[in-house]
Design an enzyme around this catalytic site. Structure first.
Site, PDB file in Angstrom:
ATOM      1  N   TYR A 101       0.868  -1.192   0.000  1.00 12.08           N
ATOM      2  CA  TYR A 101       0.000   0.000   0.000  1.00 12.08           C
ATOM      3  C   TYR A 101       0.898   1.233   0.000  1.00 12.08           C
ATOM      4  O   TYR A 101       1.860   1.310   0.770  1.00 12.08           O
ATOM      5  CB  TYR A 101      -0.895   0.018   1.247  1.00 12.08           C
ATOM      6  CG  TYR A 101      -1.684   1.300   1.356  1.00 12.08           C
ATOM      7  CD1 TYR A 101      -2.967   1.399   0.835  1.00 12.08           C
ATOM      8  CD2 TYR A 101      -1.114   2.449   1.948  1.00 12.08           C
ATOM      9  CE1 TYR A 101      -3.675   2.593   0.891  1.00 12.08           C
ATOM     10  CE2 TYR A 101      -1.820   3.644   2.004  1.00 12.08           C
ATOM     11  CZ  TYR A 101      -3.099   3.710   1.480  1.00 12.08           C
ATOM     12  OH  TYR A 101      -3.783   4.888   1.522  1.00 12.08           O
ATOM     13  N   GLU A 189      -2.937   7.444  -4.399  1.00 10.09           N
ATOM     14  CA  GLU A 189      -2.969   6.217  -3.605  1.00 10.09           C
ATOM     15  C   GLU A 189      -2.868   5.021  -4.538  1.00 10.09           C
ATOM     16  O   GLU A 189      -3.565   4.962  -5.553  1.00 10.09           O
ATOM     17  CB  GLU A 189      -4.275   6.143  -2.806  1.00 10.09           C
ATOM     18  CG  GLU A 189      -4.345   4.933  -1.893  1.00 10.09           C
ATOM     19  CD  GLU A 189      -5.727   4.767  -1.252  1.00 10.09           C
ATOM     20  OE1 GLU A 189      -5.822   4.920  -0.033  1.00 10.09           O
ATOM     21  OE2 GLU A 189      -6.686   4.475  -1.981  1.00 10.09           O
TER      22      GLU A 189
END
Ligand code: GDP
Ligand code: MN
Length: 381
Positions: A101, A189
């Protein structure tokens, strides 16, 4: 402005961040053709601006063109958390060895950028952050020096990303940060950024929010805006520089100031009705702006009554009232208008409305009274 995954990935590719090769498809046939061109197995991915598409069944692996056709048939038109899928992104399937992530945002409180990185990426980073907070690394980045090689290496080390491919992870982080800064993003992101079987680092998903205040620096972003299926009335409003959002009810709303318009929506609900839109004409709204706003509402057949809510501060209510009078001149309105004027020169404003205009314009003093009348009139027609 939030981008679709495939749009964000096109920016990543431009910045040198590796992404799987892919194609847009709006029909199952296009999905089949895309899979044929790409060859081998592909992933069919719903393009909607909401997370958790995987869990909702909006992401499916296909062994070849026929399966891509079948999955696209299922996914196109699907509703994912209130978003209808109009487009699928067909991309070459990746072999996943690890899912990371990565995100970059602005931490306004400390006036720095913030990197959040974890070796436990994939579907649900919030669950990782709650269950195993140590696994999520947060590091501030000084916007003046940027994300240095040294700092990116430290992030990779502390987040425990794969050692053997650390150099590639460092490079990907720095390019993503570079994209975040140079493209004027509020958010970049990537979940997951993956490590492939052969040690490559690839962005498998993208969530990019562009700062619309910086659009003047990026004429190339116009194509993104065009890709959004815009409501024709919203489009008309944006061409006239009105801040307009379509809603489900029947009471048309015009107000000055976003906060006032939002509270107007609440008061309309309290009165038992529902607003058909949010429309903020802004501070110094004159006759032209009010006329434009009324024009936009006349295009919307769901509007049954209109509530104009003006709080006079620097804006003088008598000028707004005159603006409404001028705007109505020669305009045949399909619905009654309740006008609430309060603040600077409100009495004079109401007098102007009372003197000049017809029965279908009703001046009132309080917001509650205005909402009740507008809701009642909407119900009556
Ligand atoms: P989200 O659920 O909306 O965040 O969609 P993502 O694009 O992040 O995809 C969710 C998950 O689908 C990923 O974490 C992967 O596990 C899986 N996935 C997506 N693309 C591929 C692929 O090319 N190959 C494989 N094996 N899995 C994929
Ligand atoms: Mn994701």
């Amino acid at each position: 402005m939030d981008l679709f995954e495939y749009q964000g990935k096109s920016l990543f590719a431009r910045m040198g961040v590796p992404v799987p090769e892919g194609r847009e498809a709006r029909t199952p046939d296009e999905a089949r053709a895309a899979a044929e061109e790409l060859g081998g197995s592909v992933v069919v991915k719903a393009q909607v601006q909401v997370g958790g598409r995987g869990k909702a069944g909006g992401i499916k692996l296909a062994a070849g063109p026929d399966e891509a056709f079948a999955h696209a048939t299922d996914i196109l038109g699907m509703d994912i958390k209130g978003h209808t899928v109009h487009l699928v992104w067909i991309e070459r399937a990746a072999e996943i060895a690890a899912e990371y992530y990565v995100s970059f945002t602005l931490d306004r409180g400390v006036k720095q950028h913030l990197a959040i990185v974890s070796a436990q990426g994939g579907m649900d980073i919030e669950a990782v952050a709650t269950g195993d907070p140590e696994a999520v690394i947060k590091m501030h980045i000084d916007p003046v020096s940027g994300l240095t090689n040294w700092q990116a290496s430290e992030i990779v080390y502390r987040a425990k990303l794969d050692r053997a491919s650390a150099r590639k992870s460092v490079a990907a982080l720095r390019k993503l940060y570079e994209a975040f800064v140079s493209l004027d993003c509020d958010l970049v992101e990537v979940n997951p950024l993956i490590l492939t079987g052969d040690g490559e680092i690839v962005a498998l998903d993208s969530k990019v929010t562009l700062d619309s205040n910086a659009f003047f620096r990026h004429p190339e972003f116009e194509v993104f805006r065009k890709a959004f299926t815009e409501d024709p009335i919203e489009k008309m409003a944006s061409q006239r520089d009105l801040n307009f959002i379509k809603l489900d009810g029947s009471v048309g709303i015009i107000g000055n100031g976003a906060g006032l318009v939002m509270s107007t929506l609440d008061v309309v609900s309290l009165a038992g009705g529902a607003a058909s839109n949010f429309l903020d004409v802004g501070g110094g709204a004159g006759a032209d702006t009010i006329a434009d706003a009324l024009d936009v509402l006349t295009e919307d057949p769901t509007v049954k009554s209109v509530l104009i809510n003006i709080f006079g501060g620097i804006t003088r209510c008598d000028l707004v009232a005159q603006g409404i009078v001028d705007a109505l001149d020669g305009l045949e309105l399909p619905w009654p208008i309740v006008v609430r004027l309060d603040g600077t020169n409100a009495t004079e404003g109401r007098q102007i409305l009372q003197d000049v205009v017809s029965d279908s314009v009703i001046p009132v003093r309080t917001m509650r009274e205005a909402a009740e009348q507008a809701v009642e009139l909407a119900g009556r027609s």
